[in-house]
Design an enzyme around this catalytic site. Structure first.
Site, PDB file in Angstrom:
ATOM      1  CG  ASN A 149      -2.247   0.687   0.950  1.00  8.39           C
ATOM      2  OD1 ASN A 149      -2.280   1.725   0.295  1.00  8.39           O
ATOM      3  ND2 ASN A 149      -3.337   0.134   1.464  1.00  8.39           N
ATOM      4  CB  THR A 185      11.716  -6.339  18.565  1.00  5.34           C
ATOM      5  OG1 THR A 185      10.938  -6.960  19.593  1.00  5.34           O
ATOM      6  CG2 THR A 185      11.381  -4.851  18.478  1.00  5.34           C
ATOM      7  CE  LYS A 186      12.370 -10.454  22.365  1.00  4.61           C
ATOM      8  NZ  LYS A 186      12.051 -10.743  23.722  1.00  4.61           N
ATOM      9  CG  HIS A 234      23.160   2.250  12.231  1.00  7.40           C
ATOM     10  ND1 HIS A 234      23.882   2.649  11.146  1.00  7.40           N
ATOM     11  CD2 HIS A 234      21.861   2.396  11.887  1.00  7.40           C
ATOM     12  CE1 HIS A 234      23.065   3.029  10.191  1.00  7.40           C
ATOM     13  NE2 HIS A 234      21.825   2.886  10.609  1.00  7.40           N
ATOM     14  N   GLY A 241      -1.060  -1.195   8.780  1.00  5.33           N
ATOM     15  CA  GLY A 241      -0.460   0.109   8.512  1.00  5.33           C
ATOM     16  C   GLY A 241       0.462   0.597   9.616  1.00  5.33           C
TER      17      GLY A 241
END
Length: 184
Positions: free
Chosen positions: A84, A163-164, A114, A140
């Site tokens: 989208n 994150t996992k 980083h 979204g």
């Protein structure tokens, strides 16, 4: 001798300012700009551009403009992937997306990361690949972080930060995303 591109794809520390990588990002931006400037009725032209942008799967992808990515050449798409409006894929490592995956507006997929130490962070970065199984729906403004795998048929709630790894057939939501329920 190992190139910065090879280091990047291997998930090692690399110099993103390397001339070869800078040129590859410029090419991707030019291709994205052409796609974003084209109209949906120019379907044949858009297909030519998406085939050039993506490593694989550009034949059946549907992109709502604007779409942005770092390289494009590290993105492998299954059949009938839908992005989208305002999606971003930072593909310093491979991004593998299965069949019939739907990305809501403003979804971001990051493979780039980083160093936590400020000194190396000034000049180097690294990445971790992302894998998204088939029949996944990503709501979204969700963010998929480096190194994450999302299982088949799963749903990622809008605004989630993943994150996992996410198993097959579940709904996850929140920041950080947590299991809400099973759907299988």
């Amino acid at each position: 001798m190992v190139t910065e591109r090879e280091r990047m794809l291997a998930g090692e520390l690399y110099d993103a300012g390397d001339a070869e990588l800078v040129e590859a990002r410029i090419i991707a931006r030019e291709r994205c700009q052409q796609i974003n400037a084209s109209l949906p009725r120019d379907e044949a032209f858009r297909r030519v551009l998406t085939r050039k942008l993506f490593a694989s799967g550009g034949d059946s992808v549907q992109l709502e403009s604007p779409f942005r990515c770092d390289y494009g050449t590290n993105i492998h798409l299954g059949q009938n992937v839908y992005f989208n409006f305002d999606c971003v894929v930072l593909d310093v490592c491979e991004v593998r997306i299965g069949d019939f995956v739907f990305f809501g507006p403003g979804v971001h997929v990051y493979t780039a990361s980083h160093p936590l130490d400020a000194g190396p962070r000034r000049t180097q970065e690294f990445g971790k690949p992302v894998t998204i199984g088939s029949d996944v729906w990503i709501g979204g403004k969700a963010v998929i972080c480096p190194g994450v795998s999302i299982g088949q048929r799963s749903v990622i709630g809008a605004g989630s930060v993943v994150t996992k790894d996410v198993p097959d057939g579940v709904v996850v939501a929140g920041n950080p995303a947590k299991l809400i329920r099973r759907i299988d």
